[in-house]
Write a protein that holds these residues in place. Structure first.
Motif, PDB file in Angstrom:
ATOM      1  N   GLU A   4       0.829  -1.199   0.000  1.00 25.48           N
ATOM      2  CA  GLU A   4       0.000   0.000   0.000  1.00 25.48           C
ATOM      3  C   GLU A   4       0.865   1.252   0.000  1.00 25.48           C
ATOM      4  N   PHE A   5       0.424   2.225  -0.786  1.00 22.52           N
ATOM      5  CA  PHE A   5       1.110   3.503  -0.871  1.00 22.52           C
ATOM      6  C   PHE A   5       0.110   4.639  -0.726  1.00 22.52           C
ATOM      7  N   ILE A   6       0.601   5.767  -0.251  1.00 23.62           N
ATOM      8  CA  ILE A   6      -0.148   7.018  -0.287  1.00 23.62           C
ATOM      9  C   ILE A   6       0.443   7.839  -1.429  1.00 23.62           C
ATOM     10  N   VAL A   7      -0.421   8.259  -2.337  1.00 19.89           N
ATOM     11  CA  VAL A   7      -0.004   9.068  -3.477  1.00 19.89           C
ATOM     12  C   VAL A   7      -0.822  10.361  -3.397  1.00 19.89           C
ATOM     13  N   ALA A   8      -0.284  11.333  -2.667  1.00 20.48           N
ATOM     14  CA  ALA A   8      -1.020  12.557  -2.349  1.00 20.48           C
ATOM     15  C   ALA A   8      -1.475  13.328  -3.581  1.00 20.48           C
ATOM     16  N   GLY A  25       2.995  -2.395 -15.814  1.00 22.26           N
ATOM     17  CA  GLY A  25       4.176  -2.483 -16.664  1.00 22.26           C
ATOM     18  C   GLY A  25       5.313  -3.219 -15.973  1.00 22.26           C
ATOM     19  N   VAL A  26       5.360  -3.108 -14.648  1.00 24.44           N
ATOM     20  CA  VAL A  26       6.377  -3.789 -13.847  1.00 24.44           C
ATOM     21  C   VAL A  26       5.893  -5.171 -13.426  1.00 24.44           C
ATOM     22  N   ALA A  50       9.662  -1.936  -3.789  1.00 28.33           N
ATOM     23  CA  ALA A  50      10.520  -0.852  -4.280  1.00 28.33           C
ATOM     24  C   ALA A  50      10.351  -0.664  -5.789  1.00 28.33           C
ATOM     25  N   ALA A  51      10.186  -1.747  -6.523  1.00 27.06           N
ATOM     26  CA  ALA A  51       9.991  -1.659  -7.972  1.00 27.06           C
ATOM     27  C   ALA A  51       8.637  -1.039  -8.297  1.00 27.06           C
ATOM     28  N   LEU A  52       7.620  -1.392  -7.521  1.00 25.36           N
ATOM     29  CA  LEU A  52       6.293  -0.819  -7.728  1.00 25.36           C
ATOM     30  C   LEU A  52       6.315   0.683  -7.439  1.00 25.36           C
ATOM     31  N   ARG A  53       6.960   1.049  -6.339  1.00 23.33           N
ATOM     32  CA  ARG A  53       7.061   2.459  -5.967  1.00 23.33           C
ATOM     33  C   ARG A  53       7.809   3.248  -7.046  1.00 23.33           C
ATOM     34  N   ALA A  54       8.910   2.692  -7.525  1.00 17.68           N
ATOM     35  CA  ALA A  54       9.704   3.360  -8.555  1.00 17.68           C
ATOM     36  C   ALA A  54       8.892   3.564  -9.836  1.00 17.68           C
ATOM     37  N   ALA A  55       8.069   2.590 -10.188  1.00 17.59           N
ATOM     38  CA  ALA A  55       7.254   2.706 -11.401  1.00 17.59           C
ATOM     39  C   ALA A  55       6.282   3.874 -11.285  1.00 17.59           C
ATOM     40  N   ILE A  56       5.681   4.043 -10.112  1.00 21.07           N
ATOM     41  CA  ILE A  56       4.744   5.154  -9.897  1.00 21.07           C
ATOM     42  C   ILE A  56       5.495   6.479  -9.868  1.00 21.07           C
ATOM     43  N   GLU A  57       6.624   6.500  -9.187  1.00 17.55           N
ATOM     44  CA  GLU A  57       7.425   7.729  -9.119  1.00 17.55           C
ATOM     45  C   GLU A  57       7.936   8.146 -10.496  1.00 17.55           C
ATOM     46  N   TYR A  61       4.752  10.995  -9.759  1.00 16.73           N
ATOM     47  CA  TYR A  61       3.975  11.072  -8.515  1.00 16.73           C
ATOM     48  C   TYR A  61       4.877  10.938  -7.295  1.00 16.73           C
ATOM     49  N   ASP A  62       4.469  11.614  -6.229  1.00 16.67           N
ATOM     50  CA  ASP A  62       5.150  11.494  -4.945  1.00 16.67           C
ATOM     51  C   ASP A  62       4.517  10.324  -4.200  1.00 16.67           C
ATOM     52  N   VAL A  63       5.317   9.328  -3.846  1.00 18.04           N
ATOM     53  CA  VAL A  63       4.803   8.095  -3.241  1.00 18.04           C
ATOM     54  C   VAL A  63       5.368   7.933  -1.840  1.00 18.04           C
ATOM     55  N   GLN A  64       4.478   7.661  -0.894  1.00  9.74           N
ATOM     56  CA  GLN A  64       4.870   7.403   0.495  1.00  9.74           C
ATOM     57  C   GLN A  64       4.293   6.058   0.907  1.00  9.74           C
TER      58      GLN A  64
END
Length: 66
Positions: A4-8, A25-26, A50-57, A61-64
């Motif tokens: 789970e991520f927060i994407v403000a 894509g990942v 980390a790969a999922l977060r990087a794909a969104i970033e 997007y800012d991902v937390q």
């Protein structure tokens, strides 16, 4: 595995579509659930968080972590 991520700055359906495509894509088999009101993205996938977060970033997007 659930991640789970927060994407403000996820504010509309276009954002949801962009994030979903980036994640898939990942991790092509990933299940992506979004809650626009809470700015929360929940991903069911065996892919590394980390790969999922990087794909969104990479989409700008800012991902937390949630």
């Amino acid at each position: 595995m659930k991640t789970e991520f927060i994407v403000a700055d996820m504010t509309c359906n276009h954002c949801v579509q962009t994030i979903t495509q980036a994640v898939q894509g990942v991790a092509p088999g990933a299940s992506v659930h979004t809650d626009l009101a809470a700015h929360r993205v929940t991903i069911e996938s065996a892919a590394d968080a980390a790969a999922l977060r990087a794909a969104i970033e990479d989409e700008g997007y800012d991902v937390q972590p949630a």
